[in-house]
Write an enzyme that holds these catalytic residues in place. Structure first.
Site, short mmCIF file in Angstrom:
data_model
loop_
_atom_site.label_atom_id
_atom_site.label_comp_id
_atom_site.label_asym_id
_atom_site.label_seq_id
_atom_site.Cartn_x
_atom_site.Cartn_y
_atom_site.Cartn_z
CG ASP A 112 -76.48 -41.61 1.92
OD1 ASP A 112 -77.52 -41.14 1.38
OD2 ASP A 112 -75.60 -42.18 1.39
CB ILE A 113 -73.83 -46.40 1.90
CG1 ILE A 113 -72.81 -47.54 2.39
CG2 ILE A 113 -73.96 -46.06 0.56
CD1 ILE A 113 -73.22 -49.04 1.73
CG ASN A 120 -82.23 -36.09 -4.46
OD1 ASN A 120 -82.35 -34.73 -4.46
ND2 ASN A 120 -81.42 -36.75 -4.08
CD GLU A 175 -77.68 -41.74 -7.77
OE1 GLU A 175 -76.97 -42.39 -6.81
OE2 GLU A 175 -76.85 -41.12 -8.44
CG HIS A 198 -84.85 -41.87 0.07
ND1 HIS A 198 -85.00 -42.50 -1.34
CD2 HIS A 198 -83.70 -40.97 -0.34
CE1 HIS A 198 -84.13 -42.11 -2.32
NE2 HIS A 198 -83.41 -41.17 -1.77
CG HIS A 228 -81.28 -37.11 0.93
ND1 HIS A 228 -80.29 -37.91 0.81
CD2 HIS A 228 -82.17 -37.44 -0.17
CE1 HIS A 228 -80.14 -38.70 -0.34
NE2 HIS A 228 -81.38 -38.36 -0.86
P1 AMP Z 1 -81.29 -40.30 -4.10
O1 AMP Z 1 -80.30 -39.82 -5.05
O2 AMP Z 1 -82.23 -39.25 -3.64
O3 AMP Z 1 -82.13 -41.65 -4.64
O4 AMP Z 1 -80.45 -40.91 -2.67
C1 AMP Z 1 -80.28 -42.39 -2.60
C2 AMP Z 1 -79.21 -42.17 -1.39
O5 AMP Z 1 -78.89 -43.92 -0.81
C3 AMP Z 1 -77.91 -41.74 -2.07
O6 AMP Z 1 -77.42 -40.53 -1.14
C4 AMP Z 1 -76.94 -42.95 -1.53
O7 AMP Z 1 -75.74 -42.71 -1.28
C5 AMP Z 1 -77.56 -43.81 -0.62
N1 AMP Z 1 -77.47 -45.37 -0.50
C6 AMP Z 1 -77.41 -46.10 -1.71
N2 AMP Z 1 -77.04 -47.49 -1.42
C7 AMP Z 1 -77.35 -47.24 -0.07
C8 AMP Z 1 -77.07 -48.54 0.76
N3 AMP Z 1 -76.95 -49.80 0.83
N4 AMP Z 1 -77.13 -48.16 2.37
C9 AMP Z 1 -77.40 -46.87 2.49
N5 AMP Z 1 -77.45 -45.79 1.91
C10 AMP Z 1 -77.37 -46.00 0.51
#
Ligand code: AMP
Ligand code: ZN
Length: 109
Positions: free
Chosen positions: A31-32, A88, A96, A101, A103
């Site tokens: 996760d970034i 989520n 988001e 996915h 976590h």
């Molecule tokens: P969610 O809120 O469950 O949709 O989680 C999306 C996750 O993706 C968040 O924890 C972000 O930090 C992560 N994320 C967003 N953009 C990237 C990216 N380019 N590479 C890796 N993780 C990302």
């Protein structure tokens, strides 16, 4: 593959990510914006918007995601100390990125 989906773009190599594992069904990358010492995302290669969009034929994908999470937790040496796995679901659930996915977070102790 959805053209405007960030995770589809990562899976196809069109956007960068730090991969830690890949097989025919799933990829795992960091996760970034990590919210724990270990924060990984287990992502199916098939574009599925959220848990709400899962169908009966996706059973193998879901089990592959969970079994992969277990193996990756072990590789990261957090199996015994413990970790959290969560989805989520849709905006109200904090989602988001609208590509399914799981976590995997841990590494606090
Ligand atoms: P969610 O809120 O469950 O949709 O989680 C999306 C996750 O993706 C968040 O924890 C972000 O930090 C992560 N994320 C967003 N953009 C990237 C990216 N380019 N590479 C890796 N993780 C990302
Ligand atoms: Zn996608």
């Amino acid at each position: 593959m959805e053209k405007n989906c960030l995770f589809c773009r990562i899976i196809s190599g069109q956007a960068p990510a730090e991969f830690v594992y890949e097989n025919d069904v799933v990829v795992v990358f960091k996760d970034i914006y990590p919210k724990a010492p270990v924060h990984l995302l287990i992502v199916p290669k098939k574009h599925i918007r959220s848990i709400n969009e899962l169908s009966e034929t996706d059973r193998e994908i879901v089990s592959e995601m969970i079994l992969t999470a277990k193996e990756i937790a072990k590789k990261n040496l957090i199996s015994t100390t413990g970790y959290k796995l969560f989805f989520n679901v849709e905006r109200g659930g904090g989602q988001e990125i609208f590509h399914l996915h799981l976590h995997l977070i841990g590494g606090w102790i």
